[in-house]
Design a protein around this motif. Structure first.
Motif, PDB file in Angstrom:
ATOM      1  N   LEU A 198     -45.837  29.150  30.804  1.00 52.00           N
ATOM      2  CA  LEU A 198     -45.353  29.485  31.581  1.00 52.00           C
ATOM      3  C   LEU A 198     -46.328  30.430  33.125  1.00 52.00           C
ATOM      4  O   LEU A 198     -45.863  31.274  32.455  1.00 52.00           O
ATOM      5  N   PRO A 199     -46.097  29.861  34.018  1.00 49.66           N
ATOM      6  CA  PRO A 199     -46.092  30.846  34.674  1.00 49.66           C
ATOM      7  C   PRO A 199     -45.321  32.163  35.199  1.00 49.66           C
ATOM      8  O   PRO A 199     -44.058  31.958  35.059  1.00 49.66           O
ATOM      9  N   PRO A 200     -45.579  33.528  35.539  1.00 52.44           N
ATOM     10  CA  PRO A 200     -44.462  34.435  35.897  1.00 52.44           C
ATOM     11  C   PRO A 200     -43.391  33.868  36.190  1.00 52.44           C
ATOM     12  O   PRO A 200     -42.004  33.842  36.134  1.00 52.44           O
ATOM     13  N   TRP A 201     -43.312  33.358  37.357  1.00 49.27           N
ATOM     14  CA  TRP A 201     -42.574  32.527  38.163  1.00 49.27           C
ATOM     15  C   TRP A 201     -41.378  31.551  37.911  1.00 49.27           C
ATOM     16  O   TRP A 201     -39.705  31.599  37.428  1.00 49.27           O
ATOM     17  N   GLY A 202     -42.130  30.808  36.873  1.00 50.54           N
ATOM     18  CA  GLY A 202     -41.210  29.772  35.819  1.00 50.54           C
ATOM     19  C   GLY A 202     -41.008  30.985  34.791  1.00 50.54           C
ATOM     20  O   GLY A 202     -39.355  29.637  34.227  1.00 50.54           O
ATOM     21  N   LEU A 203     -41.282  31.468  34.499  1.00 57.09           N
ATOM     22  CA  LEU A 203     -40.305  32.517  33.315  1.00 57.09           C
ATOM     23  C   LEU A 203     -39.160  32.507  34.056  1.00 57.09           C
ATOM     24  O   LEU A 203     -38.350  32.630  33.663  1.00 57.09           O
ATOM     25  N   VAL A 261     -26.666  38.124  37.567  1.00 58.63           N
ATOM     26  CA  VAL A 261     -27.336  38.293  40.006  1.00 58.63           C
ATOM     27  C   VAL A 261     -28.980  38.791  39.240  1.00 58.63           C
ATOM     28  O   VAL A 261     -29.333  38.935  40.563  1.00 58.63           O
ATOM     29  N   LEU A 262     -29.068  39.894  38.702  1.00 61.72           N
ATOM     30  CA  LEU A 262     -30.403  41.130  38.292  1.00 61.72           C
ATOM     31  C   LEU A 262     -31.890  39.785  38.417  1.00 61.72           C
ATOM     32  O   LEU A 262     -32.480  39.659  38.870  1.00 61.72           O
ATOM     33  N   ARG A 263     -31.007  38.813  36.975  1.00 60.03           N
ATOM     34  CA  ARG A 263     -32.297  37.953  36.713  1.00 60.03           C
ATOM     35  C   ARG A 263     -32.514  36.639  38.783  1.00 60.03           C
ATOM     36  O   ARG A 263     -33.425  36.649  38.465  1.00 60.03           O
ATOM     37  N   PHE A 264     -31.591  36.457  39.099  1.00 66.72           N
ATOM     38  CA  PHE A 264     -31.617  36.335  40.769  1.00 66.72           C
ATOM     39  C   PHE A 264     -32.540  36.631  41.234  1.00 66.72           C
ATOM     40  O   PHE A 264     -32.809  36.152  42.282  1.00 66.72           O
ATOM     41  N   TRP A 265     -32.116  37.832  41.518  1.00 68.09           N
ATOM     42  CA  TRP A 265     -32.958  38.790  42.249  1.00 68.09           C
ATOM     43  C   TRP A 265     -34.157  38.423  42.373  1.00 68.09           C
ATOM     44  O   TRP A 265     -35.742  38.498  42.529  1.00 68.09           O
ATOM     45  N   ALA A 266     -34.805  38.541  40.746  1.00 66.10           N
ATOM     46  CA  ALA A 266     -35.903  39.061  39.956  1.00 66.10           C
ATOM     47  C   ALA A 266     -36.535  37.752  40.530  1.00 66.10           C
ATOM     48  O   ALA A 266     -37.923  37.204  40.887  1.00 66.10           O
ATOM     49  N   VAL A 267     -35.793  36.802  40.582  1.00 60.69           N
ATOM     50  CA  VAL A 267     -36.626  34.987  41.134  1.00 60.69           C
ATOM     51  C   VAL A 267     -36.807  35.095  42.507  1.00 60.69           C
ATOM     52  O   VAL A 267     -37.646  34.825  42.785  1.00 60.69           O
ATOM     53  N   LEU A 268     -36.237  35.477  43.276  1.00 56.67           N
ATOM     54  CA  LEU A 268     -36.345  35.973  44.445  1.00 56.67           C
ATOM     55  C   LEU A 268     -37.468  36.706  45.040  1.00 56.67           C
ATOM     56  O   LEU A 268     -37.972  36.736  45.960  1.00 56.67           O
ATOM     57  N   THR A 269     -37.248  37.788  44.148  1.00 59.61           N
ATOM     58  CA  THR A 269     -38.321  39.210  44.406  1.00 59.61           C
ATOM     59  C   THR A 269     -39.870  39.237  44.403  1.00 59.61           C
ATOM     60  O   THR A 269     -39.838  39.773  44.330  1.00 59.61           O
ATOM     61  N   ALA A 270     -39.456  37.987  42.756  1.00 59.18           N
ATOM     62  CA  ALA A 270     -40.295  38.802  41.644  1.00 59.18           C
ATOM     63  C   ALA A 270     -40.452  40.299  41.731  1.00 59.18           C
ATOM     64  O   ALA A 270     -41.576  40.885  41.306  1.00 59.18           O
ATOM     65  N   ASP A 271     -39.182  40.732  41.587  1.00 62.32           N
ATOM     66  CA  ASP A 271     -39.636  42.110  40.853  1.00 62.32           C
ATOM     67  C   ASP A 271     -38.569  42.515  40.121  1.00 62.32           C
ATOM     68  O   ASP A 271     -37.424  41.909  40.106  1.00 62.32           O
ATOM     69  N   GLU A 272     -39.096  42.472  39.429  1.00 63.59           N
ATOM     70  CA  GLU A 272     -38.053  42.828  37.600  1.00 63.59           C
ATOM     71  C   GLU A 272     -38.200  44.047  37.349  1.00 63.59           C
ATOM     72  O   GLU A 272     -38.102  44.549  36.236  1.00 63.59           O
ATOM     73  N   SER A 273     -38.373  45.285  38.359  1.00 64.96           N
ATOM     74  CA  SER A 273     -38.296  46.272  37.718  1.00 64.96           C
ATOM     75  C   SER A 273     -36.537  47.233  37.748  1.00 64.96           C
ATOM     76  O   SER A 273     -36.167  47.672  36.600  1.00 64.96           O
ATOM     77  N   LEU A 274     -35.507  45.886  38.256  1.00 67.45           N
ATOM     78  CA  LEU A 274     -34.587  46.347  37.884  1.00 67.45           C
ATOM     79  C   LEU A 274     -33.829  46.066  36.674  1.00 67.45           C
ATOM     80  O   LEU A 274     -32.845  46.125  35.779  1.00 67.45           O
TER      81      LEU A 274
END
Length: 189
Positions: free
Chosen positions: A99-104, A170-183
């Protein structure tokens, strides 16, 4: 800051679960040794030392299975919050590795929603079970301790697991919306 606090609570709960597990393992070992020693002492016949030890109550721990049953349920639920926040659940990466990063990120968010839903349902059912056991006054057979005590301990741990699962949604959806997984990164502190 919030993630660090959640990690601290999850680690503390896992530590308590680990201590309970160590106590249960010790209990089982003592009970097995007592049962074996009791059998040996009974086989010695009229030997004075054997009679003395048997009179002291050498044997299995009374109600050991009741304590193990109650303690294991709590221990399992006590480890779930740390497992949830660190993403340490078992996974198979055969398909997801392509899967591409966004799909994952989307897949991980969907899985978090599923986990949160299941853990909320489990916590609600444990709440209902606790209420039912409290109303009925049901106790264990040998030790006669109220069964709702074990339900309440498991409810506390399962509720924390459900709370952590919702936090992770909440954190996972934030990562989906922003492509930022730092949290989502778990620190070793």
């Amino acid at each position: 800051m919030m993630h660090r606090a959640m990690m601290t609570v999850c680690r503390a709960m896992a530590l308590v679960g680990g201590l309970v597990l160590i106590a249960l393992i010790t209990l089982v070992c003592v009970s097995i040794m007592g049962r074996a020693l009791n059998g040996v002492l009974h086989g010695m016949g009229d030997f004075a030392l054997a009679k003395t030890l048997l009179n002291l109550g050498i044997g299995p721990v009374t109600g050991d299975f009741e304590l193990v049953e109650a303690g294991m349920a709590f221990a399992i639920f006590a480890f779930l919050p740390l497992c949830q926040i660190t993403g340490a659940h078992a996974s198979v990466d055969i398909f997801t590795s392509k899967l591409p990063p966004w799909g994952l990120r989307v897949l991980k968010a969907a899985i978090e929603v599923l986990f949160a839903t299941v853990l909320i349902i489990i916590a609600l059912q444990l709440y209902e079970g606790t209420q039912s056991k409290m109303r009925s006054g049901q106790t264990t057979f040998l030790l006669q301790f109220p069964i709702w005590w074990a339900y309440l301990a498991s409810l506390f741990a399962a509720s924390l697991a459900a709370l952590v699962a919702c936090y992770m949604v909440v954190l996972r959806f934030w990562a989906v919306l922003t492509a930022d997984e730092s949290l989502l990164e778990t620190d070793a502190q």
